[in-house]
Design a protein around this motif. Structure first.
Motif, mmCIF file in Angstrom:
data_model
loop_
_atom_site.group_PDB
_atom_site.id
_atom_site.type_symbol
_atom_site.label_atom_id
_atom_site.label_comp_id
_atom_site.label_asym_id
_atom_site.label_seq_id
_atom_site.Cartn_x
_atom_site.Cartn_y
_atom_site.Cartn_z
ATOM 1 N N ARG A 26 0.853 -1.185 0.000
ATOM 2 C CA ARG A 26 0.000 0.000 0.000
ATOM 3 C C ARG A 26 0.886 1.231 0.000
ATOM 4 O O ARG A 26 1.818 1.318 0.811
ATOM 5 C CB ARG A 26 -0.908 0.011 1.228
ATOM 6 C CG ARG A 26 -2.027 -0.995 1.121
ATOM 7 C CD ARG A 26 -2.921 -0.936 2.330
ATOM 8 N NE ARG A 26 -4.088 -1.766 2.150
ATOM 9 C CZ ARG A 26 -5.079 -1.861 3.017
ATOM 10 N NH1 ARG A 26 -5.049 -1.161 4.136
ATOM 11 N NH2 ARG A 26 -6.115 -2.638 2.780
ATOM 12 N N VAL A 46 1.260 5.696 -0.725
ATOM 13 C CA VAL A 46 0.682 7.026 -0.923
ATOM 14 C C VAL A 46 1.453 7.671 -2.071
ATOM 15 O O VAL A 46 2.663 7.851 -1.985
ATOM 16 C CB VAL A 46 0.814 7.893 0.346
ATOM 17 C CG1 VAL A 46 0.189 9.262 0.117
ATOM 18 C CG2 VAL A 46 0.170 7.197 1.538
ATOM 19 N N SER A 75 1.961 10.985 -4.324
ATOM 20 C CA SER A 75 1.672 12.420 -4.353
ATOM 21 C C SER A 75 2.129 12.981 -5.693
ATOM 22 O O SER A 75 3.310 12.863 -6.064
ATOM 23 C CB SER A 75 2.405 13.133 -3.219
ATOM 24 O OG SER A 75 2.009 12.588 -1.985
ATOM 25 N N ARG A 77 -8.106 5.620 -2.059
ATOM 26 C CA ARG A 77 -8.547 6.998 -1.858
ATOM 27 C C ARG A 77 -7.806 7.884 -2.838
ATOM 28 O O ARG A 77 -6.626 7.681 -3.095
ATOM 29 C CB ARG A 77 -8.250 7.444 -0.420
ATOM 30 C CG ARG A 77 -8.795 8.815 -0.078
ATOM 31 C CD ARG A 77 -8.849 8.963 1.431
ATOM 32 N NE ARG A 77 -9.129 10.316 1.855
ATOM 33 C CZ ARG A 77 -10.335 10.861 1.865
ATOM 34 N NH1 ARG A 77 -11.365 10.181 1.447
ATOM 35 N NH2 ARG A 77 -10.515 12.105 2.284
ATOM 36 N N ARG A 122 -3.252 13.361 -4.703
ATOM 37 C CA ARG A 122 -2.772 12.380 -3.725
ATOM 38 C C ARG A 122 -3.638 11.142 -3.882
ATOM 39 O O ARG A 122 -4.862 11.228 -3.917
ATOM 40 C CB ARG A 122 -2.905 12.962 -2.326
ATOM 41 C CG ARG A 122 -2.282 12.121 -1.238
ATOM 42 C CD ARG A 122 -2.168 12.940 0.036
ATOM 43 N NE ARG A 122 -1.792 12.131 1.168
ATOM 44 C CZ ARG A 122 -2.650 11.522 1.961
ATOM 45 N NH1 ARG A 122 -3.940 11.650 1.760
ATOM 46 N NH2 ARG A 122 -2.231 10.796 2.955
ATOM 47 N N VAL A 138 -4.062 7.053 -2.555
ATOM 48 C CA VAL A 138 -3.656 5.921 -1.723
ATOM 49 C C VAL A 138 -4.060 4.667 -2.485
ATOM 50 O O VAL A 138 -5.244 4.490 -2.810
ATOM 51 C CB VAL A 138 -4.343 5.961 -0.348
ATOM 52 C CG1 VAL A 138 -3.878 4.787 0.513
ATOM 53 C CG2 VAL A 138 -4.037 7.275 0.357
ATOM 54 N N GLU A 180 -3.373 0.311 -3.404
ATOM 55 C CA GLU A 180 -2.780 -0.988 -3.122
ATOM 56 C C GLU A 180 -2.357 -1.568 -4.457
ATOM 57 O O GLU A 180 -3.180 -1.686 -5.370
ATOM 58 C CB GLU A 180 -3.792 -1.904 -2.437
ATOM 59 C CG GLU A 180 -3.176 -3.226 -2.024
ATOM 60 C CD GLU A 180 -4.174 -4.085 -1.271
ATOM 61 O OE1 GLU A 180 -4.107 -4.147 -0.042
ATOM 62 O OE2 GLU A 180 -5.051 -4.676 -1.948
ATOM 63 N N LEU A 226 2.461 3.304 2.943
ATOM 64 C CA LEU A 226 1.384 3.640 3.876
ATOM 65 C C LEU A 226 1.668 2.896 5.183
ATOM 66 O O LEU A 226 1.260 1.762 5.383
ATOM 67 C CB LEU A 226 0.033 3.206 3.291
ATOM 68 C CG LEU A 226 -1.206 3.554 4.110
ATOM 69 C CD1 LEU A 226 -1.352 5.052 4.261
ATOM 70 C CD2 LEU A 226 -2.443 2.984 3.462
ATOM 71 N N VAL A 273 -7.513 3.311 5.307
ATOM 72 C CA VAL A 273 -6.530 3.949 4.429
ATOM 73 C C VAL A 273 -5.880 5.154 5.108
ATOM 74 O O VAL A 273 -5.219 5.971 4.464
ATOM 75 C CB VAL A 273 -7.156 4.359 3.079
ATOM 76 C CG1 VAL A 273 -7.585 3.136 2.312
ATOM 77 C CG2 VAL A 273 -8.323 5.308 3.274
ATOM 78 N N CYS A 330 -6.873 7.939 6.336
ATOM 79 C CA CYS A 330 -7.213 9.290 5.862
ATOM 80 C C CYS A 330 -7.364 10.265 7.027
ATOM 81 O O CYS A 330 -7.384 11.471 6.835
ATOM 82 C CB CYS A 330 -8.489 9.255 5.030
ATOM 83 S SG CYS A 330 -9.968 8.933 6.009
#
Ligand code: SF4
Ligand code: SF4
Length: 135
Positions: A5, A7, A9, A35, A45, A47, A49, A74, A117, A119
Motif C-alpha cells: 500500500r 501514498v 503524491s 482513496r 494524492r 492511496v 494498493e 502507507l 486507508v 485518511c
C-alpha cells in the motif's frame, strides 16, 4: 507476488497523466485505489494498493519517479480505542472505506485495520477521542 500500500503524491503537472491506466497496461500491476484527492492547488494524492511481480514494481517506480510522483509506504496507522467508543456512529459518514462500521443488529461500531486507508477523517469526527494517531 508482491502487494503493498502506497501514498502517491502528484505534482500539478502530472495530475492529468493517466497513471492508473499505465500502471495496469504497461507495468502489469493490479491497482486498487483506496482513496484519491486533488487539492485546490491541483496537487494530487492517491492511496493505492498495488500487486504484481517485483520486476513490474521496479519499472512502475521508474515511471512514477520520472513523472515527479512521490512514493511513500502507507505505514501510519490509527489506534481505535474500543473502551472509549460509545458506538455513536458519528465517524461512519466520514469513513471512505467502511473501516469503521456498525453491526445493524447490535449497533456496535467496530474497526477493521485492513480496510483503513489512514485518511484521518475519523480522528476529527470522533467526539470521544476513541480514535488516535499513535505518536
Ligand atoms: S482513518 Fe478513520 S475514516 Fe479514514 S479510513 Fe481509517 S477508519 Fe476510516
Ligand atoms: S465517533 Fe468515536 S465514539 Fe462514535 S462510533 Fe466513531 S469511534 Fe466510536
Amino acid at each position: 507476488m508482491k502487494r503493498t500500500r502506497l501514498v502517491l503524491s502528484f505534482p500539478p503537472e502530472s495530475v492529468e497523466e493517466p497513471v492508473t491506466y499505465r500502471l495496469i497496461t504497461q507495468h502489469d500491476l493490479v491497482v486498487n485505489i483506496l482513496r484519491a484527492t486533488i487539492d485546490p492547488g491541483k496537487q494530487g494524492r492517491m492511496v493505492v494498493e498495488l500487486s504484481g511481480e517485483e520486476r513490474d514494481f521496479d519499472s512502475a517506480y521508474n515511471y512514477l519517479e520520472k513523472l515527479g510522483v512521490s512514493i511513500q509506504p502507507l505505514t501510519r496507522e490509527i489506534r481505535y480505542l474500543e473502551e472509549r467508543c460509545t458506538s455513536c456512529t458519528a465517524c461512519l459518514p466520514v469513513c471512505p472505506t467502511a473501516a469503521l462500521d456498525v453491526d445493524r443488529d447490535s449497533w456496535q461500531v467496530s474497526y477493521d485495520v485492513e480496510k483503513c486507508v489512514v485518511c484521518l477523517s475519523c480522528v476529527d469526527a470522533c467526539p470521544y477521542r476513541a480514535v488516535e494517531v499513535p505518536l
